[in-house]
Motif scaffolding. Structure first.
Motif, PDB file in Angstrom:
ATOM      1  N   ILE A 359       0.823  -1.214   0.000  1.00  0.00           N
ATOM      2  CA  ILE A 359       0.000   0.000   0.000  1.00  0.00           C
ATOM      3  C   ILE A 359       0.857   1.265   0.000  1.00  0.00           C
ATOM      4  O   ILE A 359       0.495   2.281  -0.604  1.00  0.00           O
ATOM      5  CB  ILE A 359      -0.989  -0.011   1.193  1.00  0.00           C
ATOM      6  CG1 ILE A 359      -2.048   1.091   1.012  1.00  0.00           C
ATOM      7  CG2 ILE A 359      -0.266   0.133   2.528  1.00  0.00           C
ATOM      8  CD1 ILE A 359      -3.220   0.964   1.961  1.00  0.00           C
ATOM      9  N   GLU A 360       2.026   1.218   0.648  1.00  0.00           N
ATOM     10  CA  GLU A 360       2.910   2.392   0.666  1.00  0.00           C
ATOM     11  C   GLU A 360       3.413   2.695  -0.743  1.00  0.00           C
ATOM     12  O   GLU A 360       3.499   3.860  -1.152  1.00  0.00           O
ATOM     13  CB  GLU A 360       4.100   2.167   1.603  1.00  0.00           C
ATOM     14  CG  GLU A 360       3.744   2.110   3.071  1.00  0.00           C
ATOM     15  CD  GLU A 360       3.289   0.722   3.510  1.00  0.00           C
ATOM     16  OE1 GLU A 360       3.270  -0.207   2.659  1.00  0.00           O
ATOM     17  OE2 GLU A 360       2.934   0.564   4.691  1.00  0.00           O
ATOM     18  N   SER A 363       0.586   4.136  -2.824  1.00  0.00           N
ATOM     19  CA  SER A 363       0.365   5.515  -2.393  1.00  0.00           C
ATOM     20  C   SER A 363       1.391   6.454  -3.016  1.00  0.00           C
ATOM     21  O   SER A 363       1.059   7.539  -3.498  1.00  0.00           O
ATOM     22  CB  SER A 363       0.423   5.602  -0.860  1.00  0.00           C
ATOM     23  OG  SER A 363       0.101   6.892  -0.417  1.00  0.00           O
ATOM     24  N   ILE A 371      -1.561   8.357   3.193  1.00  0.00           N
ATOM     25  CA  ILE A 371      -1.844   6.949   2.911  1.00  0.00           C
ATOM     26  C   ILE A 371      -3.303   6.627   3.204  1.00  0.00           C
ATOM     27  O   ILE A 371      -3.848   5.621   2.727  1.00  0.00           O
ATOM     28  CB  ILE A 371      -0.886   6.033   3.726  1.00  0.00           C
ATOM     29  CG1 ILE A 371      -0.816   4.652   3.055  1.00  0.00           C
ATOM     30  CG2 ILE A 371      -1.342   5.935   5.178  1.00  0.00           C
ATOM     31  CD1 ILE A 371       0.312   3.799   3.562  1.00  0.00           C
ATOM     32  N   ASN A 372      -3.974   7.497   3.969  1.00  0.00           N
ATOM     33  CA  ASN A 372      -5.398   7.299   4.253  1.00  0.00           C
ATOM     34  C   ASN A 372      -6.215   7.287   2.964  1.00  0.00           C
ATOM     35  O   ASN A 372      -7.226   6.586   2.866  1.00  0.00           O
ATOM     36  CB  ASN A 372      -5.925   8.394   5.188  1.00  0.00           C
ATOM     37  CG  ASN A 372      -5.346   8.294   6.581  1.00  0.00           C
ATOM     38  OD1 ASN A 372      -4.929   7.217   7.001  1.00  0.00           O
ATOM     39  ND2 ASN A 372      -5.312   9.394   7.305  1.00  0.00           N
ATOM     40  N   THR A 374      -5.171   6.149   0.084  1.00  0.00           N
ATOM     41  CA  THR A 374      -4.953   4.840  -0.542  1.00  0.00           C
ATOM     42  C   THR A 374      -5.706   3.746   0.198  1.00  0.00           C
ATOM     43  O   THR A 374      -6.081   2.733  -0.400  1.00  0.00           O
ATOM     44  CB  THR A 374      -3.443   4.519  -0.567  1.00  0.00           C
ATOM     45  OG1 THR A 374      -2.699   5.713  -0.793  1.00  0.00           O
ATOM     46  CG2 THR A 374      -3.116   3.518  -1.656  1.00  0.00           C
ATOM     47  N   GLN A 375      -5.947   3.958   1.495  1.00  0.00           N
ATOM     48  CA  GLN A 375      -6.652   2.960   2.301  1.00  0.00           C
ATOM     49  C   GLN A 375      -8.049   2.677   1.735  1.00  0.00           C
ATOM     50  O   GLN A 375      -8.578   1.577   1.905  1.00  0.00           O
ATOM     51  CB  GLN A 375      -6.803   3.449   3.752  1.00  0.00           C
ATOM     52  CG  GLN A 375      -5.497   3.575   4.522  1.00  0.00           C
ATOM     53  CD  GLN A 375      -5.015   2.252   5.107  1.00  0.00           C
ATOM     54  OE1 GLN A 375      -5.567   1.215   4.800  1.00  0.00           O
ATOM     55  NE2 GLN A 375      -4.001   2.313   5.937  1.00  0.00           N
ATOM     56  N   ALA A 378      -7.721  -0.120  -0.522  1.00  0.00           N
ATOM     57  CA  ALA A 378      -7.445  -1.353   0.219  1.00  0.00           C
ATOM     58  C   ALA A 378      -8.749  -1.959   0.744  1.00  0.00           C
ATOM     59  O   ALA A 378      -8.926  -3.181   0.732  1.00  0.00           O
ATOM     60  CB  ALA A 378      -6.492  -1.068   1.374  1.00  0.00           C
ATOM     61  N   LYS A 379      -9.667  -1.107   1.166  1.00  0.00           N
ATOM     62  CA  LYS A 379     -10.968  -1.591   1.651  1.00  0.00           C
ATOM     63  C   LYS A 379     -11.755  -2.244   0.518  1.00  0.00           C
ATOM     64  O   LYS A 379     -12.439  -3.250   0.718  1.00  0.00           O
ATOM     65  CB  LYS A 379     -11.763  -0.432   2.249  1.00  0.00           C
ATOM     66  CG  LYS A 379     -11.204   0.068   3.578  1.00  0.00           C
ATOM     67  CD  LYS A 379     -11.996   1.266   4.098  1.00  0.00           C
ATOM     68  CE  LYS A 379     -11.388   1.796   5.401  1.00  0.00           C
ATOM     69  NZ  LYS A 379     -12.100   3.008   5.887  1.00  0.00           N
TER      70      LYS A 379
END
Length: 393
Positions: A359-360, A363, A371-372, A374-375, A378-379
């Motif tokens: 994820i990093e 991002s 990064i929030n 990009t989260q 991820a969800k």
């Protein structure tokens, strides 16, 4: 009269201003012994040695305050008790409207044209709401924000997220003014007024849908063909925004990587181009290509785009055209989704995370400041994995 007795047994007399059930007190530099004060009439009693002169003085101060309040209400719809107090005391609150206008000039000077266009739209709506009235910082209260929120929703028909975007600019300006000591943090209305935001669905294409788009027969050299190629390219190469793709030059391509400065964030990004991306670039490579030539044929090499406003107009027009054509292409490919060009960015993010890219890294490739952001993708990926596991039930 408030009971703050001094050594002489006298208490100060205050003028009380009440507006919208909010009281403010102004000292009128007068002290009176409590036994000489008539609280029902707000005057001194006959027992006071200078009853006539003191009561005349009090009457004058009340008249002055009422005059100031009336003058301010003629000038603005949103007079606060704080503003009345400040005017009577000879203190003037900064104009929020003028501060907003200065912010627009700063955005123009720094070349942030896209941000300027959005902020100007918000400013114009506010000016139309105010009419001929000014709006001072003291008047940007929770009550005002609620009133303006209702106006945006009921009168202008703005959606929840549009209202959020409008008031988010207000919050930024308030925070800037607090940092500049123009506005006290204790009176920040956004400490109590919370912005509302509705979750939006991020539309992306699956691997099969992206492939269906890629193999869709389109006449080479047409705008539909070019827009399809660029959409697929973005879905493979870091989810680059269309504003950056339009400005890509062969000098940005090293043979293996695309290196460019993102227009929106000014962040420098280097993305290794995978095989499908190289395949698309090969369609546009010619022996005559120089480092200053555009990779994709949307901007003209013979036009000077150094004027940020001119560049913004061209990119806005080209983006609208791309969005229109992407909808046509997606429909022809038999994909029943509401897709815009920006969906290529969502497609890259979900594909990358599904393929196990950290994820990093995703991002960083996408130029997210937090990064929030990009989260969110991820969800989406986690939800897809949960659906896959449901097959075992």
């Amino acid at each position: 009269m408030q009971e703050k007795i001094n050594k002489a047994g006298e208490a100060p007399v205050y003028l009380r201003i009440i507006k919208d059930r909010k009281p403010k007190y102004i000292s009128i530099s007068l002290r009176v012994k409590p036994q000489d004060w008539n609280s029902d009439l707000s005057k001194v009693k006959k027992s006071h040695p200078n009853m006539g002169r003191v009561n005349a003085f009090i009457a004058t101060k009340v008249a002055e305050a009422e005059g100031v309040a009336l003058d301010l209400q003629r000038e603005s719809k949103f007079v606060s008790p704080v503003q009345i107090k400040n005017t009577i005391m000879g203190q003037s609150s900064e104009s929020f409207l003028k501060y907003f206008d200065r912010h627009l000039h700063t955005l123009e000077k720094t070349g942030k044209i896209s941000t300027l266009a959005k902020a100007t739209s918000v400013y114009t709506k506010l000016k139309e709401f105010l009419g001929t009235s000014d709006l001072l910082f003291d008047e940007v209260t929770v009550s005002f924000l609620k009133q303006y929120e209702v106006h945006l929703r009921d009168e202008l028909g703005n959606a929840v997220n549009t209202i959020h975007a409008n008031l988010k600019i207000f919050r930024k300006l308030i925070n800037d003014a607090i940092r500049e000591d123009l506005f006290p943090i204790a009176r920040d209305p956004f400490r109590k007024f919370k912005l509302k935001l509705e979750k939006t669905t991020k539309t992306y294409l699956s691997e099969d849908e992206l492939e269906a788009l890629w193999i869709l027969p389109l006449k080479e050299g047409t705008k539909l063909w070019h827009h399809r190629n660029v959409f697929v390219f973005a879905s493979y190469v870091g989810g680059l925004r269309i504003s950056d793709l339009l400005q890509l030059k062969w000098g940005n391509f090293s043979g293996t990587h695309i290196r460019t400065t993102m227009q929106k964030t000014s962040d420098v990004v280097a993305v290794k181009v995978p095989s499908r991306g190289l395949e698309i670039l090969h369609l546009y490579q010619q022996d005559s290509n120089g480092p200053s030539d555009y990779i994709f044929p949307f901007l003209r090499a013979d036009v000077d785009y150094t004027d940020p406003k001119a560049l913004h107009r061209v990119i806005s027009s080209a983006t609208a055209y791309a969005n229109k054509n992407v909808k046509i292409i997606v429909k022809r490919a038999g994909i029943e989704k509401h897709v815009s060009f920006h969906s290529s960015r969502h497609t890259f993010a979900t594909r990358a995370l599904t393929k196990g890219v950290g994820i990093e890294a995703v991002s960083k490739l996408m130029g997210h400041r937090s990064i929030n952001t990009t989260q969110i993708y991820a969800k989406i990926v986690n939800a897809k994995l949960d659906e896959a596991m449901d097959a075992f039930n």
